[in-house]
Structures are given as structure tokens and as C-alpha cells.
Design a protein around this motif. Structure first.
Motif, short mmCIF file in Angstrom:
data_model
loop_
_atom_site.label_atom_id
_atom_site.label_comp_id
_atom_site.label_asym_id
_atom_site.label_seq_id
_atom_site.Cartn_x
_atom_site.Cartn_y
_atom_site.Cartn_z
N LYS A 1 49.24 43.41 42.42
CA LYS A 1 49.06 42.16 41.69
C LYS A 1 47.72 41.54 42.07
O LYS A 1 47.37 41.47 43.25
CB LYS A 1 50.20 41.19 41.99
CG LYS A 1 50.19 39.94 41.12
CD LYS A 1 51.42 39.06 41.39
CE LYS A 1 51.50 37.88 40.44
NZ LYS A 1 50.35 36.99 40.49
N LEU A 2 47.00 41.08 41.06
CA LEU A 2 45.71 40.43 41.29
C LEU A 2 45.87 38.92 41.29
O LEU A 2 46.84 38.37 40.74
CB LEU A 2 44.71 40.86 40.21
CG LEU A 2 44.42 42.36 40.13
CD1 LEU A 2 43.50 42.66 38.97
CD2 LEU A 2 43.81 42.85 41.44
N TYR A 3 44.91 38.24 41.90
CA TYR A 3 44.94 36.79 41.99
C TYR A 3 44.50 36.20 40.64
O TYR A 3 43.32 36.29 40.27
CB TYR A 3 44.01 36.33 43.10
CG TYR A 3 44.06 34.84 43.36
CD1 TYR A 3 45.21 34.24 43.85
CD2 TYR A 3 42.94 34.04 43.12
CE1 TYR A 3 45.25 32.88 44.10
CE2 TYR A 3 42.96 32.68 43.37
CZ TYR A 3 44.13 32.09 43.85
OH TYR A 3 44.16 30.75 44.11
N SER A 4 45.44 35.63 39.90
CA SER A 4 45.13 35.08 38.57
C SER A 4 45.94 33.81 38.36
O SER A 4 46.86 33.78 37.53
CB SER A 4 45.42 36.10 37.47
OG SER A 4 46.74 36.61 37.59
N PRO A 5 45.62 32.75 39.09
CA PRO A 5 46.39 31.50 38.98
C PRO A 5 46.23 30.88 37.60
O PRO A 5 45.28 31.13 36.87
CB PRO A 5 45.77 30.61 40.06
CG PRO A 5 44.39 31.14 40.24
CD PRO A 5 44.50 32.62 40.03
N SER A 6 47.19 30.03 37.22
CA SER A 6 47.16 29.39 35.90
C SER A 6 45.98 28.44 35.77
O SER A 6 45.49 28.21 34.66
CB SER A 6 48.47 28.63 35.65
OG SER A 6 48.69 27.68 36.68
N ALA A 7 45.52 27.91 36.89
CA ALA A 7 44.28 27.12 36.89
C ALA A 7 43.16 28.04 37.37
O ALA A 7 43.08 28.36 38.56
CB ALA A 7 44.42 25.91 37.80
N TYR A 8 42.34 28.48 36.46
CA TYR A 8 41.31 29.48 36.76
C TYR A 8 40.39 28.99 37.88
O TYR A 8 39.95 27.83 37.88
CB TYR A 8 40.51 29.77 35.50
CG TYR A 8 39.49 30.86 35.66
CD1 TYR A 8 39.82 32.19 35.42
CD2 TYR A 8 38.18 30.57 36.03
CE1 TYR A 8 38.88 33.20 35.54
CE2 TYR A 8 37.23 31.56 36.16
CZ TYR A 8 37.58 32.88 35.92
OH TYR A 8 36.64 33.87 36.06
N GLU A 9 40.07 29.88 38.83
CA GLU A 9 39.18 29.55 39.94
C GLU A 9 37.96 30.47 39.92
O GLU A 9 38.06 31.67 40.17
CB GLU A 9 39.92 29.71 41.28
CG GLU A 9 41.10 28.77 41.44
CD GLU A 9 41.83 29.00 42.76
OE1 GLU A 9 41.25 29.67 43.65
OE2 GLU A 9 42.96 28.52 42.89
N SER A 10 36.82 29.90 39.58
CA SER A 10 35.59 30.67 39.52
C SER A 10 35.25 31.27 40.88
O SER A 10 35.30 30.58 41.90
CB SER A 10 34.43 29.78 39.05
OG SER A 10 33.22 30.49 39.00
N GLY A 11 34.93 32.54 40.92
CA GLY A 11 34.60 33.22 42.17
C GLY A 11 35.80 33.78 42.89
O GLY A 11 35.64 34.54 43.85
#
Length: 766
Positions: A258-268
Motif C-alpha cells: 500500500k502506498l501513502y495516498s491520504p485523502s488530503a493530498y500532501e505534496s512531496g
């Protein structure tokens, strides 16, 4: 004030692969960074040890340039490099630019990116994806961008670092080696190039990388196949995403990581890390999560991240076609021997259409040829007959509308005679020795430098030296007693001089092995420690032998003179100032010289401006002339400079006698074709500049070789010749190389021949 060399500009104007139309190599700067964020403070410490899979043997070489780094931090960096050197396999050195300073965000411990991205190069598993510098070089087996770092890393100097070097930070300190292991991974390619517009919910992925190729939603939709920009991609980037590569799955016990893909997008952070909640507390695989906690230590990238890096070296599986392909664009046919070369650009919807290949149809005969990509060769044609072609793209749903090429008339190539069947002669230079031809050449595989001399009845071949890595810079001069060969080593980055008198080989170092890099401001010249491996040219004069060469470290043009039974004396020729007819341009990427009538003529290029991508956008052709070997005797002139339809003059140069006159040649590019030249230009000194193309054979690129009025030049990675009196081109060799072909001229058996490395052999062509 003289600035340091435009390193990438040097590559774009000098490295022929960047303008090689057969590979159609594409390059773009990296603009996306991968972060390491400061995590929890005050929690439990976690001192990691290398995993059982750690390999101690060195698989690659890293070279680091530090800016403002404290000594203790350099030790931490070296430890991380030693780890990655044991995992990341490449025979091309990996250069790292590392800087130490404050960041805009206090929570960012470090951030990194690749130097550039490359697409459509020989060795790419999938020519449509963009490969980060270090991975592209490893797959290509050569440095695609010799002047630029492969990895760029910055570290927050205000971080709460453990500076003791004991690898045991407290629960309020961060471990710098762990940050470097994380960031080097980003620099090597563990990084998505997506973007997200939070105001409109739009996701963008214009130039997907091999990392992006294996990122997909749980239903198997790959993010690289979604429309861009689009809300669909935006939703994917802020929802559940997994890695689909088979090695990554195997390392994670058969479960898609699983990749880090939170509902609030985090640049970088978003997409470019393993999921924090899933892997944050797993130990070995926690290093590539977004956050590093205080007191947390890693000694190795972890098996999942390493497996994902290996997945990126393989060709991604084909996706599902959703629409028919659009027709290919810019279809063109080029002249070849009993054949034609058809070039084209992929359809504008190539990715969503999942193009599987192309169909080329001979309009005259109806013959169809299948091709995977451009360029494609159509055989079984008759020389002297005229043909035209259509090109269509195909996928699992069908075939596109066709694009039509121009018409061409195939013509015969020159006949070949083999001189050395055991050397590909990728690097060569020619001269006349005792009225017979002399050829110095290097085999790219064995790195053996040879000298072939014609005795009047046969070729005798002498091994001059086996070096670590011979560069493209080689020149040959002769006097009545000896052959003088100047060549470079891209490992040591020095300039060497070998002599051969028919019996004995003697080798010495001319420059590059000095104690320090000598400043361009110093008038009294001594040996320098600069990189002097980019270019050189030599002449024999009554004062002795002279050699001229580029100082890559400072962007200046140097010279060295050796009188009989004397030591080398050194000079600075140009690039240091704007007085006395000189320039502050970045000079000498390409150069050549002749001596005639008591005068030495030295032609060279000069980059005067670069853009934000560090492409050369303005360049000149310079000429320096002197009658005697005095350091202050040079007279300078600019032969060509930016004007209408000419932005950059350069790419290669040559000079030769043409009867009683001096003929010079170079290539140019307008703003629209940078960094690829499109015209060859030449001039009898004092006369009018003449320009011409090789449009029927392919755009000119790399390695000009002039002999009186005949000019050898590459055309679609083949060899062509331009008659400068008639401004007319002809085909010399129809064999297509993976790299531009270096060539030269010899007088042999009372005839003039071209010599080159053709299809793995040193041959003469007539």
C-alpha cells in the motif's frame, strides 16, 4: 567575473546522444521532490541493524559534491552511500549534489530528486516512460548527461540531529544517515511525478515514470493510463493506491504494498512513499514511509523498497486499450541503400490507447512492414526508384487512420573495406605518417587504444594503451619521427600523450593531475587538477608540439606546448575575460586545429547563454590564430553568433585546408529545435557562410569530419557526406548505430577514403 562551467549546457551541446534522431532521446528536468518529514518526538527509540539481505559487494560508484556540509554530516552521507552502492547496480558513476541549509518548512528533514528524466533511449524497458538519471544511465550502460548530477539532495541544517556519529540518537534527535538512505532512494527513482490541484480536485501526470507505471487503484487501473489532467486522476491520487510490480508483491508476502495516498493530498509525500499506517512500525520496511521519528534508525532501505526499485528495471505489463489510436504525427521517409527509413512521432493518445505497434505500407508496392517504434527500416526497395509510405498505429481494438510520408529515392552507399574486424572504433582520429595513413582508435568494449599504420602493403596494428575509460576526446599529429596521440580517461579525467616511433610506445600525462584546480585568474599557468577530458586538438609547429583542450571545471580553453627535450609549458587560450578579443563564454566543448604556412588556426565553440532547463540557448563559433607559439600572440574572431534562424552555433566543429584556402564547418540550431541542430554551416575563411541540411537523409548530428570540400556527418545515426562546393549530400553508410558515428579521412592506395566504426568493425569507405 568568470563563472563555473555550464555543466549541463556542455552536455547538451556536446554529448551527441542528446541530438541523436535514431534514438530520439528525450530529456526533461526533474521538478518533483521527495521529502522526509520529522515525525514523533519523545517516543521509543528504534536502533535498526542491516537486514540479512544486505550485500557487501560494491555494485556502483557514487561521487558527492558537498555544499556547506559539516564534516560529521559527510560521514553520515558516506555511510548511506555505501549501503546503496551495495544494492543499486550500475556501471556508470552516480554523481550527487548535496547541500546543507535551512528549509522553508521546519518539518522537512531532507528532500531529494533525480537530476533529470530520460525517455526513448536505447536500453529503456519501455520507451514511453521517463526514467530518472541514475536508472536511465544504468539501463543505457552509459552516462546520458555527463555534465549534470544524477541525484540532488538538500538537508535541513536546523534539524535536531544526532551529531555524535554513534548511530544512537536520543528520542529527541533525528538520525541523518537514515534520512540519506531515504533520500537517495528518492533520487534513484522512488518518486512519482504527479501533481494535484486541491482547488479543482484535478490530478496531473503528464510524464509518467517507471515508478508511476506500477502504481494502480485496487481495481487494477494504472494511474499512468488515466486522463491528465482530470478529476478521475485526482480522485485516484487521494484514495487507496497500491504497487503492482511482481517483485514488490513477492517481498511483501504476496500482498500489493500500500502506498501513502491520504485523502488530503500532501505534496512531496503522497504516492512517493509506502503507507505510514501500514509500514510505519514494521521496522525493516519503515524507512520509505513519509515520516522519520526521533530516535528511529535505519541501516538499509528495506526489502519492499528494494524490490520496488528492481520492478522499475523491467517492462511494465501492457494496459487495457480504451480507444483507437490517433494517427502518428510528423511522418517522414529518409533515403537509404535499397531501403528507406521511416520516422514518426507517437499518436497524441498513445498511452490511453495502449499502442502495441505500427504498420508501414509501401504506397507503390503495397508491401507492409510491422514496427514497434520509430525509426523503422523498410527493405526490398530498388535504388533509383521512388517510393512513398503510410504509417498507422494499432492496438487491441484496431488500427488508426494513416499518416503519409514524403517520397524518397533510395541510393547506393559507399563500398567498405575492413581494416580491423576486432574493434568497433567508436572513438578515432586520423593523420598522415611518412606519407601513409595513420588511424588511432578505441574499442568501446575492451577500452584498448590502438594505432593502425599502413606500410604500403598491409595494416600494422599496435596497442598503445588499455585505459580505464577512454573519452570521445582523441587527436593525432605526426612529425617525421613519431606519431603523437592525445587522449583522455573519463575516470581520471586527465589528458594523456602517447608517442610511437615504429618500435616503442611512450605515454605521459599532459594535464589534469596537478595538485589543485588552478584559477582562470592566474596568468602564470601550471598543471591543474581540473577535468580536462572533454575535448582536445593538436598541431606540430617548428616550436614543438602543441595541444589545446577544455578545462571542464571552469569552462575555459587551455593549451600546452612542448619543445624538443623540454617540459610542458601551459597557457590559457580563451574563456577568461572580455578584453583583447577574448570571451567569457563557456568555451571549447568542441575544437580542432591545423598548422599551415607558419600559422596555427584553432576553431572552437562557446556557449553564451542557457535557459532554466540549462539547455544552451545561445552559442558562438570562435577562431584563434597565431604565427608563433607565444601566449600573447593570439588574434581572435567570432565566425558565427546568434542571429535570425540561428540560436546556437556549435555542436561540433572542424577545420581543414581546401587548396590554398582554409575551410571551417560547424552546426547550428534555431530556437525551435534546441538542443538538436538542423543545419550544417561552412565557410572559406574570409568568405560567405553557406548553410545546408541533409533533410533527405536525416537531420545532421555529431562528429563533423572535413577533408578539402568533403564533409562527413551523421544523418539519422548513419554516415553521410556533404559536398561543400555543391551543397549536396550523399549516403556513405546505411547501417544505423545506437550512437553517432565518429569518422575521419585517409589517403589510401592513391584514393581518398572515409574511415569509421561500422557495425562493430573499423572500415574504410569509398
Amino acid at each position: 567575473m568568470k563563472r563555473l562551467s555550464f555543466l549541463l549546457a556542455a552536455t547538451l551541446i556536446s554529448a551527441p546522444i542528446l541530438s541523436a534522431p535514431a534514438e530520439a532521446l528525450l530529456v526533461r528536468p526533474a521538478a518533483t521532490w521527495g521529502y522526509t518529514l520529522a515525525g514523533e518526538v519523545g517516543g521509543p527509540v528504534a536502533y535498526a541493524t542491516p537486514s540479512a539481505g544486505t550485500k557487501l559487494e560494491k555494485k556502483s560508484t557514487f561521487e558527492v559534491t558537498y555544499t556547506n556540509f559539516p564534516e560529521w554530516a559527510k560521514i553520515e552521507m558516506q555511510s548511506a552511500i555505501d549501503v546503496w552502492a551495495s544494492y543499486f547496480e550500475s556501471n556508470v558513476p552516480i554523481h550527487v549534489d548535496a547541500s546543507w541549509g535551512r528549509t522553508d518548512r521546519a518539518t522537512v528533514l531532507g528532500y531529494a530528486r533525480p537530476g533529470s528524466y530520460f525517455s526513448n533511449f536505447a536500453g529503456a524497458p519501455d520507451a514511453t516512460f521517463w526514467y530518472p538519471s541514475a536508472l536511465a544511465n544504468a539501463l543505457a550502460g552509459k552516462d546520458l548527461d555527463r555534465g549534470s548530477a544524477e541525484i540532488v539532495i538538500s538537508v535541513n541544517s536546523d534539524g535536531m540531529w544526532n551529531t555524535r556519529g554513534d548511530g544512537k540518537p536520543s528520542n529527541r534527535e533525528y538520525d541523518l544517515e537514515s534520512v540519506f538512505i531515504h533520500e537517495i532512494c528518492h533520487g534513484l527513482g522512488f518518486l512519482s511525478t504527479n501533481n494535484y490541484n486541491s482547488s479543482y480536485g484535478l490530478g496531473t501526470l503528464q510524464n509518467p515514470t517507471p515508478f508511476d507505471a506500477f502504481v494502480q487503484t485496487p481495481d487494477g487501473t494504472r494511474i499512468s493510463e488515466l486522463p491528465s489532467p482530470s478529476p478521475e486522476l485526482g480522485r485516484a491520487l487521494t484514495n487507496y493506491l497500491v504497487w503492482s510490480g511482481p517483485k514488490g508483491l513477492a517481498a511483501n508476502n504476496g500482498v500489493a504494498p500500500k502506498l501513502y495516498s491520504p485523502s488530503a493530498y500532501e505534496s512531496g509525500s503522497s504516492i512517493s512513499h509506502l503507507d505510514e499506517a501500514t509500514f510505519g512500525k514494521t521496522g525493516a520496511d519503515s524507512v520509505m514511509t513519509p515520516n522519520l521519528d526521533a530516535g528511529e534508525v535505519f541501516k538499509d532501505p528495506g526489502p519492499v523498497a528494494l524490490a520496488m526499485m528492481e520492478d522499475m528495471r523491467a517492462k511494465p505489463p501492457a494496459g487495457t486499450a480504451k480507444v483507437l489510436p490517433a494517427p502518428p504525427t510528423n511522418a517522414r521517409a529518409l533515403i537509404s541503400d535499397q531501403s528507406a527509413i521511416v520516422t514518426f512521432d507517437a499518436p497524441i493518445n498513445a498511452r490511453s490507447a495502449q499502442v502495441t505497434g505500427y504498420v508501414i505500407k509501401n504506397i507503390i508496392t503495397g508491401q507492409e512492414t510491422e514496427a514497434e517504434s520509430s525509426p523503422a527500416k523498410v527493405n526490398n526497395l530498388r535504388n533509383g526508384a521512388t517510393y512513398g509510405f503510410t504509417v498507422a498505429a494499432k492496438n487491441s481494438l484496431g488500427i488508426s487512420e494513416f499518416a503519409t510520408t514524403n517520397t524518397v529515392t533510395p541510393s547506393r552507399a559507399w563500398k567498405q573495406s575492413v581494416i580491423d574486424s576486432a574493434s568497433d572504433a567508436k572513438v578515432l582520429a586520423t593523420a598522415v605518417y611518412k606519407k601513409n595513413p595513420a588511424i588511432a582508435y578505441v574499442d568501446s568494449q575492451s577500452q584498448v587504444l590502438k594505432l593502425a599504420l599502413w606500410s604500403g602493403s598491409k595494416w600494422s596494428k599496435t596497442v598503445i594503451e588499455k585505459t580505464e575509460k577512454v573519452g570521445n576526446a582523441i587527436s593525432v599529429c605526426t612529425d617525421t619521427k613519431k606519431v603523437h596521440i592525445f587522449y583522455t580517461d573519463t575516470v581520471k579525467r586527465d589528458l594523456f600523450h602517447a608517442t610511437f616511433d615504429g618500435k616503442k610506445v611512450v605515454v605521459e600525462t599532459v594535464d589534469g593531475d596537478g595538485p589543485v584546480v588552478q584559477s582562470y585568474k592566474d596568468l602564470d599557468r601550471i598543471r591543474t587538477a581540473s577535468n580536462v577530458s572533454v575535448s582536445n586538438a593538436c598541431v606540430i609547429t617548428k616550436e614543438g608540439i602543441q595541444v589545446f583542450y577544455r578545462d571542464e571545471s571552469q569552462g575555459i580553453l587551455l593549451g600546452a606546448i612542448k619543445a624538443p627535450d623540454s617540459e610542458w609549458e601551459y597557457e590559457l587560450v580563451d574563456g577568461d575575460r572580455k578584453t583583447d578579443g577574448r570571451t567569457e563564454g563557456d568555451v571549447g566543448f568542441h575544437l580542432n586545429a591545423i598548422n599551415t604556412g607558419g600559422k596555427t588556426y584553432l576553431i572552437y565553440d562557446s556557449v553564451t547563454s542557457v535557459n532554466t532547463k540549462r539547455d544552451a540557448i545561445a552559442g558562438e563559433i570562435r577562431l584563434a590564430i597565431r604565427k608563433k607559439a607565444s601566449f600573447d600572440a593570439w588574434a581572435y574572431q567570432t565566425l558565427d553568433s546568434p542571429r535570425e534562424n540561428v540560436a546556437v552555433a556549435g555542436y561540433d566543429v572542424d577545420i581543414a585546408k581546401s587548396g590554398k584556402q582554409i575551410l571551417v564547418t560547424w552546426m547550428t540550431a534555431p530556437t525551435t529545435s534546441i538542443p538538436n541542430p538542423d543545419y550544417i554551416r561552412w565557410q572559406v575563411l574570409g568568405g560567405e557562410i553557406i548553410a545546408s541540411t541533409l533533410s533527405k537523409f536525416g537531420d545532421p548530428n555529431a562528429f563533423l569530419s572535413l577533408n578539402e570540400n568533403l564533409l562527413l556527418v551523421n544523418c539519422e545515426l548513419r554516415l553521410c557526406v556533404m559536398d561543400t562546393k555543391l551543397a549536396k549530400g550523399k549516403l556513405v553508410s546505411s547501417w544505423q548505430s545506437n550512437d553517432p558515428i565518429m569518422s575521419g579521412w585517409i589517403e589510401w592506395k592513391r584514393n581518398r577514403y572515409a574511415v569509421a566504426g561500422i557495425n562493430g568493425k573499423l572500415v574504410a569507405l569509398k
